[in-house]
Design a protein around this motif. Structure first.
Motif, PDB file in Angstrom:
ATOM      1  N   ILE A  84       0.598  -1.404  -0.022  1.00 35.04           N
ATOM      2  CA  ILE A  84       0.040   0.000  -0.013  1.00 35.04           C
ATOM      3  C   ILE A  84       0.887   1.295  -0.208  1.00 35.04           C
ATOM      4  O   ILE A  84       1.963   1.179   0.673  1.00 35.04           O
ATOM      5  CB  ILE A  84      -1.079   0.184   1.135  1.00 35.04           C
ATOM      6  CG1 ILE A  84      -1.861   1.182   0.982  1.00 35.04           C
ATOM      7  CG2 ILE A  84      -0.168  -0.016   2.460  1.00 35.04           C
ATOM      8  CD1 ILE A  84      -3.011   1.100   1.957  1.00 35.04           C
ATOM      9  N   PHE A  85       0.532   2.228  -0.680  1.00 33.92           N
ATOM     10  CA  PHE A  85       1.054   3.621  -0.658  1.00 33.92           C
ATOM     11  C   PHE A  85       0.026   4.774  -0.732  1.00 33.92           C
ATOM     12  O   PHE A  85      -1.065   4.471  -0.894  1.00 33.92           O
ATOM     13  CB  PHE A  85       2.128   3.688  -1.960  1.00 33.92           C
ATOM     14  CG  PHE A  85       1.454   3.638  -3.129  1.00 33.92           C
ATOM     15  CD1 PHE A  85       0.891   5.046  -3.811  1.00 33.92           C
ATOM     16  CD2 PHE A  85       1.004   2.571  -3.962  1.00 33.92           C
ATOM     17  CE1 PHE A  85       0.177   5.188  -5.052  1.00 33.92           C
ATOM     18  CE2 PHE A  85       0.246   2.714  -5.240  1.00 33.92           C
ATOM     19  CZ  PHE A  85      -0.068   4.127  -5.499  1.00 33.92           C
ATOM     20  N   CYS A  86       0.408   5.658  -0.596  1.00 33.26           N
ATOM     21  CA  CYS A  86       1.606   6.304   0.379  1.00 33.26           C
ATOM     22  C   CYS A  86       1.524   6.141   1.559  1.00 33.26           C
ATOM     23  O   CYS A  86       0.701   6.702   2.188  1.00 33.26           O
ATOM     24  CB  CYS A  86       1.967   7.770   0.030  1.00 33.26           C
ATOM     25  SG  CYS A  86       2.969   8.236  -1.468  1.00 33.26           S
ATOM     26  N   THR A  87       2.460   5.540   2.258  1.00 32.24           N
ATOM     27  CA  THR A  87       2.350   4.997   3.588  1.00 32.24           C
ATOM     28  C   THR A  87       3.263   5.647   4.433  1.00 32.24           C
ATOM     29  O   THR A  87       4.510   5.749   4.046  1.00 32.24           O
ATOM     30  CB  THR A  87       2.648   3.610   3.771  1.00 32.24           C
ATOM     31  OG1 THR A  87       1.575   2.690   3.045  1.00 32.24           O
ATOM     32  CG2 THR A  87       2.252   2.996   5.309  1.00 32.24           C
ATOM     33  N   THR A  88       2.763   6.287   5.639  1.00 30.32           N
ATOM     34  CA  THR A  88       3.862   7.122   6.521  1.00 30.32           C
ATOM     35  C   THR A  88       4.626   6.144   7.371  1.00 30.32           C
ATOM     36  O   THR A  88       4.097   5.145   7.778  1.00 30.32           O
ATOM     37  CB  THR A  88       3.043   7.903   7.561  1.00 30.32           C
ATOM     38  OG1 THR A  88       2.177   8.940   6.778  1.00 30.32           O
ATOM     39  CG2 THR A  88       4.094   8.825   8.467  1.00 30.32           C
ATOM     40  N   TYR A  89       6.164   6.399   7.042  1.00 32.99           N
ATOM     41  CA  TYR A  89       6.952   5.438   7.938  1.00 32.99           C
ATOM     42  C   TYR A  89       7.167   5.999   9.297  1.00 32.99           C
ATOM     43  O   TYR A  89       7.368   7.225   9.626  1.00 32.99           O
ATOM     44  CB  TYR A  89       8.243   5.449   7.120  1.00 32.99           C
ATOM     45  CG  TYR A  89       9.545   4.540   7.833  1.00 32.99           C
ATOM     46  CD1 TYR A  89       9.620   3.419   7.487  1.00 32.99           C
ATOM     47  CD2 TYR A  89      10.263   5.128   9.030  1.00 32.99           C
ATOM     48  CE1 TYR A  89      10.417   2.651   8.233  1.00 32.99           C
ATOM     49  CE2 TYR A  89      11.084   4.086   9.635  1.00 32.99           C
ATOM     50  CZ  TYR A  89      11.332   2.877   9.254  1.00 32.99           C
ATOM     51  OH  TYR A  89      12.134   2.286   9.755  1.00 32.99           O
ATOM     52  N   THR A  90       6.669   5.257  10.182  1.00 38.30           N
ATOM     53  CA  THR A  90       6.737   5.530  11.674  1.00 38.30           C
ATOM     54  C   THR A  90       7.848   4.482  12.384  1.00 38.30           C
ATOM     55  O   THR A  90       7.827   3.328  11.876  1.00 38.30           O
ATOM     56  CB  THR A  90       5.503   5.689  12.499  1.00 38.30           C
ATOM     57  OG1 THR A  90       4.708   4.230  12.346  1.00 38.30           O
ATOM     58  CG2 THR A  90       4.686   6.625  11.479  1.00 38.30           C
ATOM     59  N   GLU A  91       8.182   4.565  13.616  1.00 42.29           N
ATOM     60  CA  GLU A  91       8.873   3.500  14.329  1.00 42.29           C
ATOM     61  C   GLU A  91       7.968   2.421  14.602  1.00 42.29           C
ATOM     62  O   GLU A  91       8.400   1.468  14.748  1.00 42.29           O
ATOM     63  CB  GLU A  91       9.358   4.223  15.569  1.00 42.29           C
ATOM     64  CG  GLU A  91      10.557   5.116  15.174  1.00 42.29           C
ATOM     65  CD  GLU A  91      11.142   5.507  16.714  1.00 42.29           C
ATOM     66  OE1 GLU A  91      10.902   5.025  17.727  1.00 42.29           O
ATOM     67  OE2 GLU A  91      12.072   6.435  16.654  1.00 42.29           O
ATOM     68  N   ASN A 197       5.478  17.839  12.248  1.00 38.20           N
ATOM     69  CA  ASN A 197       5.707  16.314  11.980  1.00 38.20           C
ATOM     70  C   ASN A 197       6.024  16.246  10.457  1.00 38.20           C
ATOM     71  O   ASN A 197       5.075  15.413   9.901  1.00 38.20           O
ATOM     72  CB  ASN A 197       4.687  15.414  12.621  1.00 38.20           C
ATOM     73  CG  ASN A 197       5.291  14.153  13.100  1.00 38.20           C
ATOM     74  OD1 ASN A 197       6.447  14.023  13.471  1.00 38.20           O
ATOM     75  ND2 ASN A 197       4.412  13.106  12.991  1.00 38.20           N
ATOM     76  N   ASN A 198       6.797  16.665   9.910  1.00 34.38           N
ATOM     77  CA  ASN A 198       7.062  16.342   8.521  1.00 34.38           C
ATOM     78  C   ASN A 198       7.514  15.036   8.258  1.00 34.38           C
ATOM     79  O   ASN A 198       8.744  14.633   8.893  1.00 34.38           O
ATOM     80  CB  ASN A 198       7.977  17.560   8.011  1.00 34.38           C
ATOM     81  CG  ASN A 198       8.168  17.551   6.221  1.00 34.38           C
ATOM     82  OD1 ASN A 198       7.007  17.154   5.719  1.00 34.38           O
ATOM     83  ND2 ASN A 198       9.291  17.925   5.764  1.00 34.38           N
ATOM     84  N   VAL A 199       6.800  14.075   7.779  1.00 38.16           N
ATOM     85  CA  VAL A 199       7.384  12.770   7.688  1.00 38.16           C
ATOM     86  C   VAL A 199       7.387  12.370   6.336  1.00 38.16           C
ATOM     87  O   VAL A 199       6.954  12.931   5.124  1.00 38.16           O
ATOM     88  CB  VAL A 199       6.066  11.898   8.420  1.00 38.16           C
ATOM     89  CG1 VAL A 199       6.263  12.315   9.695  1.00 38.16           C
ATOM     90  CG2 VAL A 199       4.769  11.984   7.628  1.00 38.16           C
TER      91      VAL A 199
END
Length: 239
Positions: A84-91, A197-199
């Motif tokens: 899936i896109f566009c997916t935010t990358y988080t920890e 929070n620019n991710v």
């Protein structure tokens, strides 16, 4: 013209990728105005064009479909060769997927109703106010995890109108996507009062997707960066 074929020559035999996205203009969106699209020809947007270019450069057999976020996200989590896109990358998401990107960046922005006098210096200033959000969205989850009140919808489409009508106090959206959604609902004058929070945004693939597929996709990303296509697509969308 920045147009890309959704057809390519498979290099992994029977391996085929099933890739989902949602209506989140200008990053991903239906080119025909429909809620769902069954193939990539009906899907457009900044991230979509970059993903199509990557897939073409990598010569990967694939299908792109547009669905609601929860559906696509669950497929990517639970089925091999699905993404899936566009997916935010988080920890918290890092170990749940294999990642291709970044494809773009995303600046979280808080919008207030037209004519507002609201001044926000930090997120904490909004505590106790009611946000509009949507289920499964990383921004909505971020607020909920920190104890903020969020009224959730199945998608973001109606949230600008809810804000205009005073059904919620604030709306959390993305810097570019927010105004697109508002214009689609004929809502004008929403005020961006705070950004944070620019991710980075990625194509997130199921963990059972073969590593060589992920490597090939990231190599495809490097190809379109080197040949200038990545930047040209961004320029087309005002970046």
């Amino acid at each position: 013209m920045l147009a890309f074929s959704v057809f390519s020559i498979p290099v992994w035999g029977s391996e085929k990728l099933y890739i989902y996205t949602e209506n989140f203009p200008p990053y991903n969106m239906s080119s025909t105005g429909l809620a769902f699209e069954h193939n990539g020809e009906g899907v457009d947007g900044l991230c979509t064009e970059r993903v199509k270019a990557i897939l073409k450069a990598a010569s990967v057999d694939h299908v792109i479909k547009l669905r609601n976020w929860d559906y696509g996200y669950n497929r990517a989590q639970n089925k091999k060769n699905h993404g899936i896109f566009c997916t935010t990358y988080t920890e918290s998401r890092a170990s749940q997927f294999k990642w291709v990107g970044p494809l773009a960046s995303n600046l979280w922005t808080i919008f207030a109703p037209p004519g507002t006098n609201l001044k926000i210096d930090k997120l904490e200033d909004t505590r106790g106010m009611l946000y509009a959000g949507y289920r499964g969205d990383v921004m909505t989850e971020y607020l909920k995890e920190r104890g903020y009140k969020v009224s959730e919808m199945e998608s973001d489409d109606l949230n600008p109108k809810r804000l205009e009508l005073g059904q919620v106090d604030l709306w959390i959206a993305e810097r570019l996507a927010g105004p697109f959604f508002a214009s689609q609902q004929n809502v004008e004058g929403l005020v961006p009062v705070f950004s944070f929070n620019n991710v980075d945004l990625y194509l997130a693939m199921n963990l059972d997707t073969p590593d060589d597929v992920i490597q090939k996709l990231n190599e495809g990303l490097e190809i379109i960066k080197k040949n200038g296509l990545y930047e040209a697509i961004g320029t087309k969308y005002g970046l």
